[in-house]
Design a protein around this motif. Structure first.
Motif, PDB file in Angstrom:
ATOM      1  N   ARG A 121      10.851  -9.018   5.211  1.00  0.00           N
ATOM      2  CA  ARG A 121      10.589 -10.283   4.528  1.00  0.00           C
ATOM      3  C   ARG A 121       9.531 -10.124   3.429  1.00  0.00           C
ATOM      4  O   ARG A 121       9.425 -10.964   2.530  1.00  0.00           O
ATOM      5  CB  ARG A 121      10.162 -11.360   5.519  1.00  0.00           C
ATOM      6  CG  ARG A 121      11.213 -11.643   6.598  1.00  0.00           C
ATOM      7  CD  ARG A 121      11.014 -13.014   7.186  1.00  0.00           C
ATOM      8  NE  ARG A 121      11.280 -14.053   6.202  1.00  0.00           N
ATOM      9  CZ  ARG A 121      12.496 -14.576   5.933  1.00  0.00           C
ATOM     10  NH1 ARG A 121      13.554 -14.123   6.581  1.00  0.00           N
ATOM     11  NH2 ARG A 121      12.637 -15.515   5.022  1.00  0.00           N
ATOM     12  N   ALA A 122       8.749  -9.056   3.507  1.00  0.00           N
ATOM     13  CA  ALA A 122       7.741  -8.821   2.468  1.00  0.00           C
ATOM     14  C   ALA A 122       8.368  -8.335   1.173  1.00  0.00           C
ATOM     15  O   ALA A 122       7.725  -8.387   0.113  1.00  0.00           O
ATOM     16  CB  ALA A 122       6.704  -7.820   2.959  1.00  0.00           C
ATOM     17  N   GLY A 123       9.591  -7.826   1.247  1.00  0.00           N
ATOM     18  CA  GLY A 123      10.312  -7.452   0.033  1.00  0.00           C
ATOM     19  C   GLY A 123       9.952  -6.104  -0.546  1.00  0.00           C
ATOM     20  O   GLY A 123      10.666  -5.588  -1.404  1.00  0.00           O
ATOM     21  N   VAL A 124       8.815  -5.520  -0.104  1.00  0.00           N
ATOM     22  CA  VAL A 124       8.365  -4.234  -0.641  1.00  0.00           C
ATOM     23  C   VAL A 124       8.096  -3.288   0.517  1.00  0.00           C
ATOM     24  O   VAL A 124       7.688  -3.711   1.599  1.00  0.00           O
ATOM     25  CB  VAL A 124       7.092  -4.387  -1.490  1.00  0.00           C
ATOM     26  CG1 VAL A 124       7.360  -5.183  -2.753  1.00  0.00           C
ATOM     27  CG2 VAL A 124       5.956  -5.016  -0.688  1.00  0.00           C
ATOM     28  N   PRO A 125       8.308  -1.981   0.322  1.00  0.00           N
ATOM     29  CA  PRO A 125       7.949  -1.019   1.369  1.00  0.00           C
ATOM     30  C   PRO A 125       6.438  -0.961   1.539  1.00  0.00           C
ATOM     31  O   PRO A 125       5.697  -1.001   0.554  1.00  0.00           O
ATOM     32  CB  PRO A 125       8.511   0.306   0.836  1.00  0.00           C
ATOM     33  CG  PRO A 125       8.573   0.126  -0.649  1.00  0.00           C
ATOM     34  CD  PRO A 125       8.876  -1.321  -0.870  1.00  0.00           C
ATOM     35  N   LEU A 126       5.992  -0.879   2.771  1.00  0.00           N
ATOM     36  CA  LEU A 126       4.558  -0.865   3.027  1.00  0.00           C
ATOM     37  C   LEU A 126       4.071   0.583   2.946  1.00  0.00           C
ATOM     38  O   LEU A 126       4.180   1.346   3.895  1.00  0.00           O
ATOM     39  CB  LEU A 126       4.249  -1.470   4.397  1.00  0.00           C
ATOM     40  CG  LEU A 126       2.885  -2.155   4.524  1.00  0.00           C
ATOM     41  CD1 LEU A 126       2.801  -2.970   5.793  1.00  0.00           C
ATOM     42  CD2 LEU A 126       1.742  -1.178   4.416  1.00  0.00           C
ATOM     43  N   ASP A 127       3.536   0.962   1.792  1.00  0.00           N
ATOM     44  CA  ASP A 127       3.000   2.313   1.617  1.00  0.00           C
ATOM     45  C   ASP A 127       1.527   2.230   1.244  1.00  0.00           C
ATOM     46  O   ASP A 127       0.935   1.146   1.227  1.00  0.00           O
ATOM     47  CB  ASP A 127       3.811   3.101   0.580  1.00  0.00           C
ATOM     48  CG  ASP A 127       3.812   2.432  -0.796  1.00  0.00           C
ATOM     49  OD1 ASP A 127       2.806   1.799  -1.170  1.00  0.00           O
ATOM     50  OD2 ASP A 127       4.829   2.561  -1.518  1.00  0.00           O
ATOM     51  N   GLY A 128       0.937   3.372   0.945  1.00  0.00           N
ATOM     52  CA  GLY A 128      -0.493   3.428   0.694  1.00  0.00           C
ATOM     53  C   GLY A 128      -0.952   2.740  -0.564  1.00  0.00           C
ATOM     54  O   GLY A 128      -2.165   2.549  -0.759  1.00  0.00           O
ATOM     55  N   THR A 129      -0.031   2.357  -1.450  1.00  0.00           N
ATOM     56  CA  THR A 129      -0.431   1.650  -2.672  1.00  0.00           C
ATOM     57  C   THR A 129      -0.650   0.159  -2.429  1.00  0.00           C
ATOM     58  O   THR A 129      -1.294  -0.502  -3.238  1.00  0.00           O
ATOM     59  CB  THR A 129       0.627   1.805  -3.783  1.00  0.00           C
ATOM     60  OG1 THR A 129       1.814   1.084  -3.412  1.00  0.00           O
ATOM     61  CG2 THR A 129       0.967   3.272  -4.025  1.00  0.00           C
ATOM     62  N   ARG A 130      -0.109  -0.369  -1.342  1.00  0.00           N
ATOM     63  CA  ARG A 130      -0.131  -1.813  -1.113  1.00  0.00           C
ATOM     64  C   ARG A 130      -1.538  -2.313  -0.776  1.00  0.00           C
ATOM     65  O   ARG A 130      -2.338  -1.634  -0.138  1.00  0.00           O
ATOM     66  CB  ARG A 130       0.810  -2.191   0.024  1.00  0.00           C
ATOM     67  CG  ARG A 130       2.237  -1.815  -0.210  1.00  0.00           C
ATOM     68  CD  ARG A 130       2.918  -2.690  -1.249  1.00  0.00           C
ATOM     69  NE  ARG A 130       4.193  -2.078  -1.586  1.00  0.00           N
ATOM     70  CZ  ARG A 130       4.562  -1.733  -2.798  1.00  0.00           C
ATOM     71  NH1 ARG A 130       3.774  -1.991  -3.827  1.00  0.00           N
ATOM     72  NH2 ARG A 130       5.720  -1.147  -3.016  1.00  0.00           N
ATOM     73  N   THR A 131      -1.784  -3.550  -1.144  1.00  0.00           N
ATOM     74  CA  THR A 131      -3.048  -4.190  -0.802  1.00  0.00           C
ATOM     75  C   THR A 131      -3.240  -4.227   0.707  1.00  0.00           C
ATOM     76  O   THR A 131      -4.364  -4.070   1.201  1.00  0.00           O
ATOM     77  CB  THR A 131      -3.084  -5.623  -1.367  1.00  0.00           C
ATOM     78  OG1 THR A 131      -2.565  -5.628  -2.698  1.00  0.00           O
ATOM     79  CG2 THR A 131      -4.493  -6.167  -1.381  1.00  0.00           C
ATOM     80  N   ALA A 132      -2.158  -4.435   1.455  1.00  0.00           N
ATOM     81  CA  ALA A 132      -2.252  -4.490   2.916  1.00  0.00           C
ATOM     82  C   ALA A 132      -2.865  -3.214   3.485  1.00  0.00           C
ATOM     83  O   ALA A 132      -3.729  -3.269   4.370  1.00  0.00           O
ATOM     84  CB  ALA A 132      -0.863  -4.711   3.515  1.00  0.00           C
ATOM     85  N   ALA A 133      -2.424  -2.077   2.981  1.00  0.00           N
ATOM     86  CA  ALA A 133      -2.964  -0.803   3.461  1.00  0.00           C
ATOM     87  C   ALA A 133      -4.433  -0.661   3.077  1.00  0.00           C
ATOM     88  O   ALA A 133      -5.248  -0.138   3.854  1.00  0.00           O
ATOM     89  CB  ALA A 133      -2.145   0.349   2.903  1.00  0.00           C
ATOM     90  N   LYS A 134      -4.785  -1.131   1.883  1.00  0.00           N
ATOM     91  CA  LYS A 134      -6.186  -1.068   1.445  1.00  0.00           C
ATOM     92  C   LYS A 134      -7.061  -1.975   2.321  1.00  0.00           C
ATOM     93  O   LYS A 134      -8.204  -1.630   2.637  1.00  0.00           O
ATOM     94  CB  LYS A 134      -6.302  -1.483  -0.028  1.00  0.00           C
ATOM     95  CG  LYS A 134      -5.500  -0.630  -1.024  1.00  0.00           C
ATOM     96  CD  LYS A 134      -6.024   0.778  -1.132  1.00  0.00           C
ATOM     97  CE  LYS A 134      -5.570   1.497  -2.406  1.00  0.00           C
ATOM     98  NZ  LYS A 134      -4.134   1.632  -2.593  1.00  0.00           N
ATOM     99  N   TRP A 135      -6.550  -3.152   2.703  1.00  0.00           N
ATOM    100  CA  TRP A 135      -7.306  -4.032   3.603  1.00  0.00           C
ATOM    101  C   TRP A 135      -7.613  -3.314   4.913  1.00  0.00           C
ATOM    102  O   TRP A 135      -8.739  -3.349   5.404  1.00  0.00           O
ATOM    103  CB  TRP A 135      -6.508  -5.303   3.893  1.00  0.00           C
ATOM    104  CG  TRP A 135      -6.498  -6.302   2.776  1.00  0.00           C
ATOM    105  CD1 TRP A 135      -7.447  -6.449   1.787  1.00  0.00           C
ATOM    106  CD2 TRP A 135      -5.502  -7.299   2.530  1.00  0.00           C
ATOM    107  NE1 TRP A 135      -7.080  -7.472   0.947  1.00  0.00           N
ATOM    108  CE2 TRP A 135      -5.908  -8.016   1.364  1.00  0.00           C
ATOM    109  CE3 TRP A 135      -4.319  -7.666   3.162  1.00  0.00           C
ATOM    110  CZ2 TRP A 135      -5.163  -9.071   0.844  1.00  0.00           C
ATOM    111  CZ3 TRP A 135      -3.570  -8.711   2.655  1.00  0.00           C
ATOM    112  CH2 TRP A 135      -3.980  -9.406   1.501  1.00  0.00           C
TER     113      TRP A 135
END
Length: 474
Positions: A121-135
């Protein structure tokens, strides 16, 4: 001289640009300079306060250069998608902003992928570039900063939030975090909890008036007044594409910047995973879904820059026609494997991978990405090439030949900043007709190369499909 101006700001990975347009959307002034960077732990980061001061200086310089005596009517910004920073209640930065290309959060991304549901549902793969990973990384390594954070502001939005004292997040930037449901247009609570996200500001679509300029050198200089509207923008590639779509509403866009991003818009679709295409909200917040295919174009060319100081690459790009002849499929395949991280670790850059071969490989990847994106959205519409690399006639000729279709271009050096300026212009004059006039031109495929590349693509397609099965399985 009385001259009504609106301002667009483009905060890129490499450069920051400011552009001023008049009421007829004619460019009156523009300038591009390197993004101010500082080092933290031996890596490049961004001081948001320094960035704001740099942008203010550029805006004041441009306003004075136009000779205008009227304050700028409205300002909007666009730029990098994932970068952001924790701020206090006074919006003062509590830390530097980690750039999207900083890969220190890769382990965090892997852990999150193994623990989060509803990732589709997030539409994007969750990789190390994402803000989520940085959080998640910041929670582990700088917990005191995240604990003190009153909220989080995307770097692209930060100047606007600072000038208005109003925190917010542009919707297309929320969509790049990995925690935003792009289909329902709301946050995914389980993702926010698992990633350790700080409190987040309101999410707004492009064109939302955030407020007015209430502080800073823009007021002191006269470049802005307390009546100057500050308007949300968003993610740079979609905002650049929005200019094209004002001219040609159903166009697909091949955006060639630090990253190569193929952009198009489709009617609403069911959430799905695609090895080439990410999904987002449309650039201007319209109904439907945006299709984004991303390739780290500049990174794939980095070995060419290292070789002979990039002289061969510069000469190729400066040519009026692409030099050389189509490369071998084996060399193109090897270049693709390197660009996609499938080459043996530590392998030296092969000498047979010359400039043309590496560029051909990136073009074949773009062709596959475009085909997948068009399978979701409208097919057969004109394709426009935009971005800094699109200024090379040789590259566009090569790209058109590999893609097997004409590439249209728009005569505007700073299309992304123009997209933000047009958003500001519309917000400052809601009754105006939503259109823009710019000269366009067409680059056609090289007839002798097109058939050769068509045969190569048929063979490469089998290899692409094999890679896709592996990537989807993982």
């Amino acid at each position: 001289m009385s001259l009504r101006l609106t301002c667009g700001i483009d905060i890129g990975s490499t450069n920051v640009k400011v552009l001023l347009i008049d009421d007829e959307a004619r460019t009156r002034w523009s300038r591009s300079i390197p993004v101010p960077r500082v080092e933290q732990d031996g890596r490049p980061s961004t001081d948001a306060g320094s960035l704001v001061r740099t942008i203010e200086q550029l805006i004041i310089e441009g306003w004075r250069a136009t000779g205008s005596t009227d304050p700028i009517a409205a300002i909007s910004s666009t730029g990098v998608g994932e970068d952001g920073l924790p701020v206090g209640a006074d919006l003062q930065p509590l830390d530097l902003a980690l750039p999207w290309f900083d890969r220190r959060a890769e382990d965090d991304a892997r852990w999150l992928r193994s623990h989060l549901d509803q990732q589709v549902r997030a539409g994007v793969p969750l990789d190390g570039t994402r803000t989520a990973a940085k959080w998640h990384w910041l929670r582990q390594h700088r917990p005191e900063v995240m604990t003190r954070a009153a909220t989080w502001i995307a770097l692209t939005d930060y100047p606007l939030a600072w000038w208005t004292r109003s925190p917010f997040m542009s919707m297309t930037l929320a969509a790049r975090t990995g925690c935003y449901d792009v289909f329902e247009r709301c946050w995914l609570p389980s993702h926010l909890e698992m990633t350790g996200a700080p409190a987040l500001p309101p999410v707004v679509p492009a064109g939302t008036v955030i407020g007015n300029v209430v502080r800073g050198p823009l007021l002191d200089s006269g470049a802005a007044s307390t009546s100057t509207r500050v308007v949300s923008g968003g993610h740079d590639h979609p905002i650049a594409a929005s200019v094209v779509r004002r001219i040609d509403p159903d166009a697909w866009v091949d955006s060639l910047g630090t990253a190569n991003l193929v952009y198009g818009e489709a009617v609403a679709i069911e959430p799905r995973t695609d090895p080439y295409v990410a999904f987002s909200v449309p650039a201007l917040g319209n109904p439907g879904i945006a299709c984004l295919g991303v390739f780290e174009f500049s990174a794939a060319l980095e070995p060419l820059r290292a070789r002979d100081q990039g002289v061969a690459l510069k000469e190729f790009l400066a040519s009026q026609e692409a030099p050389g002849h189509p490369g071998s499929i084996s060399a193109i395949l090897r270049s693709l494997e390197r660009a996609l991280g499938m080459a043996p670790a530590g392998e030296a850059f092969p000498p047979e991978l010359d400039t043309r071969t590496v560029l051909e490989a990136s073009c074949f990847y773009a062709r596959r990405t475009l085909a997948c994106a068009r399978s979701v959205g409208p097919e057969g519409n004109r394709l426009y090439a935009v971005g800094g690399w699109a200024r090379s006639k040789a590259l566009l000729q090569l790209r058109a030949s590999v893609l097997g279709e004409a590439l249209h271009t728009i005569d505007e050096a700073e299309l992304t900043a123009l997209g933000a300026a047009l958003i500001a212009l519309t917000a400052s004059d809601p009754g105006r007709r939503d259109s823009v006039q710019r000269a366009t031109s067409v680059v056609f495929p090289h007839k002798d190369w097109e058939s050769r590349y068509e045969a190569m693509y048929s063979e490469l397609l089998r290899l692409f499909e094999g890679w896709e099965r592996v990537r989807c399985a993982n």
